[in-house]
Scaffold this motif. Structure first.
Motif, short mmCIF file in Angstrom:
data_model
loop_
_atom_site.label_atom_id
_atom_site.label_comp_id
_atom_site.label_asym_id
_atom_site.label_seq_id
_atom_site.Cartn_x
_atom_site.Cartn_y
_atom_site.Cartn_z
N GLY A 138 0.82 -1.20 0.00
CA GLY A 138 0.00 0.00 0.00
C GLY A 138 0.85 1.25 0.00
O GLY A 138 1.99 1.25 -0.47
N TRP A 160 -3.68 -1.23 -0.18
CA TRP A 160 -4.36 -0.99 -1.46
C TRP A 160 -5.81 -1.46 -1.42
O TRP A 160 -6.68 -0.83 -2.03
CB TRP A 160 -3.61 -1.69 -2.60
CG TRP A 160 -2.25 -1.11 -2.86
CD1 TRP A 160 -1.07 -1.78 -2.83
CD2 TRP A 160 -1.93 0.25 -3.17
NE1 TRP A 160 -0.03 -0.92 -3.10
CE2 TRP A 160 -0.54 0.33 -3.32
CE3 TRP A 160 -2.67 1.41 -3.34
CZ2 TRP A 160 0.12 1.51 -3.62
CZ3 TRP A 160 -2.02 2.59 -3.64
CH2 TRP A 160 -0.64 2.64 -3.78
N ALA A 199 -0.06 0.06 -7.37
CA ALA A 199 -1.50 0.22 -7.15
C ALA A 199 -2.34 -0.54 -8.17
O ALA A 199 -3.53 -0.77 -7.95
CB ALA A 199 -1.89 1.69 -7.16
N ARG A 251 -6.23 0.28 -9.53
CA ARG A 251 -6.77 1.38 -8.71
C ARG A 251 -6.20 2.74 -9.13
O ARG A 251 -6.74 3.77 -8.81
CB ARG A 251 -6.46 1.15 -7.24
CG ARG A 251 -7.25 0.05 -6.61
CD ARG A 251 -6.87 -0.12 -5.15
NE ARG A 251 -7.68 -1.15 -4.54
CZ ARG A 251 -7.44 -2.44 -4.64
NH1 ARG A 251 -6.41 -2.86 -5.33
NH2 ARG A 251 -8.23 -3.32 -4.06
#
Length: 181
Positions: free
Chosen positions: A72, A87, A164, A167
């Motif tokens: 993340g 994430w 990511a 996203r």
């Protein structure tokens, strides 16, 4: 990927402090030889302004880093308010960019970069109260100022594309100009 946020801002504060102190001292020296009240007021104001970064040096120079990794994104701020978001907690992430045209700027315009985090569910705020200061109430995103130069953009963009995945919405050019042009 790690972006050092503290280094550039600390250098800029030191340069601004030094310039203000020099101009303030020059104003006070000019006051002592000419006696102009305006020089006393201006010189004193500039000296005080130049001392502010030095008086808040501990807070200003503390290490702060944005870390984008496989798990993340996190804000590494050991002496401040650190946070970490996986994430899976995010619906989307983007980098927003705006340009400061400045007032009759002779140098190239500055690019302001911000990391925009879009929560994936309504419980995000309850799980991350340490991020409340980043929340933009009008649209629900969390916005973190990252840099005021274009140099960090390729690194940040590349790291987010890799870590990511779907996203990541990419770089969003807000098409706004900050300041007078």
């Amino acid at each position: 990927m790690v972006i050092d946020v503290a280094g550039p801002s600390t250098r800029k504060a030191l340069i601004g402090s030094a310039v203000a102190l020099v101009l303030g001292v020059l104003g006070l020296v000019a006051f002592s030889s000419t006696g102009g009240l305006a020089l006393l007021v201006l010189g004193t104001a500039l000296v005080v302004l130049g001392l502010l970064p030095l008086l808040s040096w501990k807070k200003l120079s503390r290490p702060r880093k944005l870390v984008v990794e496989a798990q993340g994104v996190r804000w590494d701020d050991p002496q401040g308010a650190p946070w970490a978001v996986a994430w899976g907690e995010l619906g989307a992430v983007a980098v927003s960019r705006s340009v400061d045209g400045g007032m009759a700027r002779k140098s190239a315009p500055r690019t302001f970069l911000r990391l925009d985090l879009f929560p994936g569910d309504p419980g995000f705020a309850a799980r991350h109260p340490e991020m409340a200061h980043l929340l933009r109430r009008e649209d629900g995103r969390y916005r973190l100022p990252v840099a005021d130069s274009f140099a960090a953009l390729p690194v940040l963009d590349g790291a987010l594309r890799q870590a990511a995945g779907p996203r990541y919405r990419g770089v969003v050019d807000e098409q706004i100009t900050i300041g007078l042009t």
